[in-house]
Design a protein around this motif. Structure first.
Motif, PDB file in Angstrom:
ATOM      1  N   GLY A 216     -20.443 -52.686  52.619  1.00  0.00           N
ATOM      2  CA  GLY A 216     -20.408 -53.484  51.408  1.00  0.00           C
ATOM      3  C   GLY A 216     -19.723 -54.806  51.607  1.00  0.00           C
ATOM      4  N   THR A 217     -20.044 -55.775  50.784  1.00  0.00           N
ATOM      5  CA  THR A 217     -19.377 -57.060  50.843  1.00  0.00           C
ATOM      6  C   THR A 217     -18.001 -56.949  50.230  1.00  0.00           C
ATOM      7  OG1 THR A 217     -20.425 -57.639  48.774  1.00  0.00           O
ATOM      8  CG2 THR A 217     -21.513 -58.375  50.763  1.00  0.00           C
ATOM      9  N   GLY A 473      -4.557 -48.966  59.872  1.00  0.00           N
ATOM     10  CA  GLY A 473      -5.915 -49.437  59.632  1.00  0.00           C
ATOM     11  C   GLY A 473      -6.037 -50.933  59.869  1.00  0.00           C
ATOM     12  N   TYR A 474      -7.038 -51.307  60.653  1.00  0.00           N
ATOM     13  CA  TYR A 474      -7.297 -52.706  60.988  1.00  0.00           C
ATOM     14  C   TYR A 474      -8.734 -53.025  60.604  1.00  0.00           C
ATOM     15  CZ  TYR A 474      -6.095 -56.917  63.745  1.00  0.00           C
ATOM     16  OH  TYR A 474      -5.794 -58.196  64.145  1.00  0.00           O
ATOM     17  N   PRO A 475      -9.064 -53.025  59.287  1.00  0.00           N
ATOM     18  CA  PRO A 475     -10.463 -53.202  58.869  1.00  0.00           C
ATOM     19  C   PRO A 475     -10.984 -54.587  59.216  1.00  0.00           C
ATOM     20  CG  PRO A 475      -8.981 -53.244  56.980  1.00  0.00           C
ATOM     21  CD  PRO A 475      -8.157 -52.846  58.145  1.00  0.00           C
ATOM     22  N   LEU A 476     -12.259 -54.615  59.639  1.00  0.00           N
ATOM     23  CA  LEU A 476     -12.890 -55.863  60.078  1.00  0.00           C
ATOM     24  C   LEU A 476     -14.041 -56.287  59.177  1.00  0.00           C
ATOM     25  CD1 LEU A 476     -12.938 -55.142  63.917  1.00  0.00           C
ATOM     26  CD2 LEU A 476     -11.290 -56.524  62.650  1.00  0.00           C
ATOM     27  N   PHE A 477     -14.861 -55.342  58.730  1.00  0.00           N
ATOM     28  CA  PHE A 477     -16.001 -55.686  57.887  1.00  0.00           C
ATOM     29  C   PHE A 477     -16.527 -54.424  57.226  1.00  0.00           C
ATOM     30  CE2 PHE A 477     -17.697 -54.798  62.110  1.00  0.00           C
ATOM     31  CZ  PHE A 477     -18.765 -53.953  61.855  1.00  0.00           C
ATOM     32  N   GLY A 478     -17.532 -54.629  56.343  1.00  0.00           N
ATOM     33  CA  GLY A 478     -18.241 -53.511  55.738  1.00  0.00           C
ATOM     34  C   GLY A 478     -17.382 -52.659  54.831  1.00  0.00           C
ATOM     35  N   ASP A 479     -17.550 -51.351  54.942  1.00  0.00           N
ATOM     36  CA  ASP A 479     -16.851 -50.411  54.076  1.00  0.00           C
ATOM     37  C   ASP A 479     -15.449 -50.087  54.572  1.00  0.00           C
ATOM     38  OD1 ASP A 479     -17.640 -49.085  56.360  1.00  0.00           O
ATOM     39  OD2 ASP A 479     -18.086 -47.196  55.337  1.00  0.00           O
ATOM     40  N   GLN A 480     -15.013 -50.749  55.648  1.00  0.00           N
ATOM     41  CA  GLN A 480     -13.779 -50.330  56.310  1.00  0.00           C
ATOM     42  C   GLN A 480     -12.539 -50.538  55.448  1.00  0.00           C
ATOM     43  OE1 GLN A 480     -14.179 -52.591  59.938  1.00  0.00           O
ATOM     44  NE2 GLN A 480     -16.081 -51.530  60.472  1.00  0.00           N
ATOM     45  N   TRP A 481     -12.509 -51.614  54.666  1.00  0.00           N
ATOM     46  CA  TRP A 481     -11.353 -51.828  53.782  1.00  0.00           C
ATOM     47  C   TRP A 481     -11.216 -50.676  52.788  1.00  0.00           C
ATOM     48  CZ3 TRP A 481     -14.319 -56.116  55.258  1.00  0.00           C
ATOM     49  CH2 TRP A 481     -13.620 -57.134  55.927  1.00  0.00           C
ATOM     50  N   ASP A 482     -12.337 -50.234  52.254  1.00  0.00           N
ATOM     51  CA  ASP A 482     -12.301 -49.166  51.248  1.00  0.00           C
ATOM     52  C   ASP A 482     -11.935 -47.823  51.867  1.00  0.00           C
ATOM     53  OD1 ASP A 482     -13.517 -50.610  48.732  1.00  0.00           O
ATOM     54  OD2 ASP A 482     -14.746 -51.191  50.440  1.00  0.00           O
TER      55      ASP A 482
END
Length: 612
Positions: A216-217, A473-482
């Motif tokens: 997701g954006t 957590g080291y989110p980069l893109f997509g659903d990773q933050w969520d």
């Protein structure tokens, strides 16, 4: 006062119109669409690139009705699985369920593409490979550009590669004929082609398995940008959008802004704005008023895009495969929707009877020593201060400066660091071991592992939760933050901002995770709850599939809200009616008081004039 009364009358009329809307009419319309004659797509008239479908020899044969692990007797069926191209984690989930069904006597056919990984264990499955012109290396190169480019720019590059795949299926008459012989379709809802073809080929029973959270954006504004850019070609001119490009784009990049992890909207799963964050918002259930307002706007945008914009864009090709049936309606044909996650980790929510959270499919008890890497087994066993595991999956890549900052941070630790690294390696400390491959599940399950540093891919996050390992957590893109937000909300993780993280800030986060026992306690608690189930997730998946087989789809479990518009499901028609009634009563009361006041004033004025 006249203006107020006009507004009240208008509001009352609107409420009355909503209240009188007949949901039965819409239910009949939905049912009529679902029962219309289903058109079988004809092979494309264009000459396809050389391609062959190569099924592996079947390892199982039909057998009399047998009792599964639950004692339920079902007749073995022919089951079709279609994997989302170049989505290895999706294939691993489907294949593991497929192997369990084969063990129960069913005949499972798995359709994949020639660009997919060979690392998926398809033992016992009949594998059919759709030949594509693209190579694995070429396809992988385009996927990697998503992380480096602007989200939409990178997505459009890979979408041009994916666009042909959905069309290629229609050019394979043998594959289409095979689909017509299937009794059950196991559908990955991230691969809308499988939804369309399961309907077009008249497969009687469909069970949807949502392998992982979808991309997701970072905000709902991305939906507007996506819609606008999808209408433009490379020259900036408006053009028609091919169905395959549109659907692949929506699923691989923008879907969670429009569909949360459980694809709640198509399956009519309740989405209270106050407690269920929309994908891409990065919120948790503990939202402020401003966040709840933002969350409601995100929901409204995805509703408009799904029911208006998307349906209009895909109308032509959708009519080719399923005349008169909307894409949104087709989701409601699923007997069950299975979600490989756990309420111990995910945000709490209400689920209809035909939607089941079965727990993480891929994690399993760790094996030690590691059969494929004895040297690594010795390193882990002899790590006196424990292990810190670093992995950014198959596709995610850190920028060189980000990787170096992280390498400098972990070099300060007393623990041994095992880093699965892809691409150009950074300078690492003496305590760090770089590897192209690691047995991630087994390493996370080893008692010496103290911390997991990861990008936040759904499978990796769930493996850490299953084994009770805290996460940086080291989110980069997509659903990773969520995904990381869920671990943070459960108290077992810290999330890093990739744009502002420095060596110093990373060292502070690492110190907190390794030395504050709260994170370890919360991680072990989540792990304990996930594991505390009488049957494994893959057994539960097979159980529900056989339940659907036994009861011919088990459609009695579906919610009646499928046939109702959103304002009835949300209770807005009733709420507006009572609001309008209350407003009318208050307005009438105010008008009456005003009239009485004028009357009294008139009488008083008249008496005064008479006295004068």
């Amino acid at each position: 006062m006249a203006r107020i009364l006009i507004c009240l009358v208008a509001l009352a009329a609107l409420a009355l119109a909503l209240a009188l809307a007949d949901p039965a009419t819409q239910a009949k319309a939905t049912q009529a669409k679902a029962t219309q004659a289903k058109a079988t797509p004809a092979p494309a008239t264009t000459t396809p690139a050389p391609a062959t479908t190569t099924p592996a020899p079947a390892t199982t044969t039909s057998a009399p009705a047998t009792a599964g692990a639950t004692g339920r007797r079902v007749t073995p069926k022919k089951i079709l699985m279609q994997g989302l191209p170049f989505a290895t984690s999706h294939h691993m989930v489907l294949a593991k369920i497929g192997r369990e069904l084969v063990a129960r006597g069913h005949e499972v056919h798995f359709v994949r593409s020639s660009v997919d990984s060979d690392r998926v264990d398809t033992t016992g499955l009949n594998v059919h490979t759709l030949q594509l012109n693209s190579t694995k290396e070429h396809y992988a190169a385009h996927v990697l550009e998503i992380a480096d480019d602007e989200p939409l720019e990178g997505a459009l590059k890979i979408l041009r590669e994916k666009a042909a795949i959905c069309e290629r299926i229609a050019e394979e008459p043998k594959l289409l004929e095979l689909m017509k012989t299937m009794d059950v379709a196991l559908v990955d809802p991230a691969y809308l082609c499988s939804v369309i073809y399961s309907y077009a080929m008249n497969i009687p029973i469909r069970v949807d398995i949502s392998p992982v959270n979808f991309y997701g954006t970072s905000s709902w504004v991305g939906v507007f940008c996506s819609c606008a850019l999808l209408l433009l070609d490379d020259t900036g001119l408006i053009r028609p959008v091919p169905y395959s490009i549109l659907t692949t784009h929506m699923i691989t990049h923008t879907s969670p802004t429009m569909l949360d992890p459980f694809m709640s909207a198509p399956y009519e799963i309740p989405q209270p704005w106050a407690t269920v964050p929309q994908m891409g918002t990065k919120f948790t259930p503990d939202m402020t008023f401003g966040q709840r307002l933002f969350n409601s706007i995100s929901w409204a945008v995805q509703y408009w895009a799904r029911h208006g914009f998307l349906e209009d864009l895909i109308h032509d090709l959708n009519e080719r495969f399923r005349p008169g049936v909307k894409l949104y309606d087709s989701f409601q044909n699923a007997s069950f929707v299975l979600f490989p996650t756990s309420p111990a980790f995910d945000f709490p929510r209400q689920l209809p009877p035909n939607c089941k959270m079965i727990g993480p499919i891929l994690p399993e008890p760790a094996a030690f020593p590691f059969a494929q890497d004895p040297k690594l087994s010795d390193i882990v066993a002899n790590a006196k201060n424990g292990i810190v595991l670093v992995s950014f999956g198959t596709l995610a890549r850190l920028k060189p400066e980000q990787a170096q900052a992280l390498a400098d941070a972990v070099a300060t630790l007393k623990q041994t660091v095992i880093w699965k690294y892809n691409g150009e390696a950074p300078r690492v400390g003496k305590n760090t071991i770089l590897s192209k491959w690691i047995p991630q599940n087994d390493l996370l399950g080893h008692p010496n592992t103290k911390l997991f540093i990861a990008h936040g891919g759904a499978n990796g996050i769930l493996e850490a939760a299953y084994h009770g390992v805290p996460i940086l957590g080291y989110p980069l893109f997509g659903d990773q933050w969520d995904n990381v937000a869920r671990a943070v909300w459960r108290g077992m993780a810290i999330s890093v901002d990739k744009d502002t993280a420095t060596t110093e800030s990373l060292v502070a986060d690492l110190d907190l995770l390794l030395n504050n026992p709260t994170y370890q306690y919360n991680a072990k608690l989540v792990s304990s709850v996930i594991r505390d189930t009488p049957r494994t997730p893959v057994e539960q998946a097979a159980d529900w599939i056989e339940y659907a087989i036994k009861y011919e789809g088990a459609h009695f479990l579906k919610m009646p809200s499928y046939s109702h518009p959103w304002y009835i499901n949300q209770g807005w028609d009733v709420g507006c009616f009572w609001l309008a009634l209350a407003a009318t009563l208050v307005g009438g009361l105010l008008w009456t008081l005003r009239a009485l006041f004028r009357c009294v004033v008139g009488l008083v004025s008249g008496d005064k004039r008479k006295r004068d």
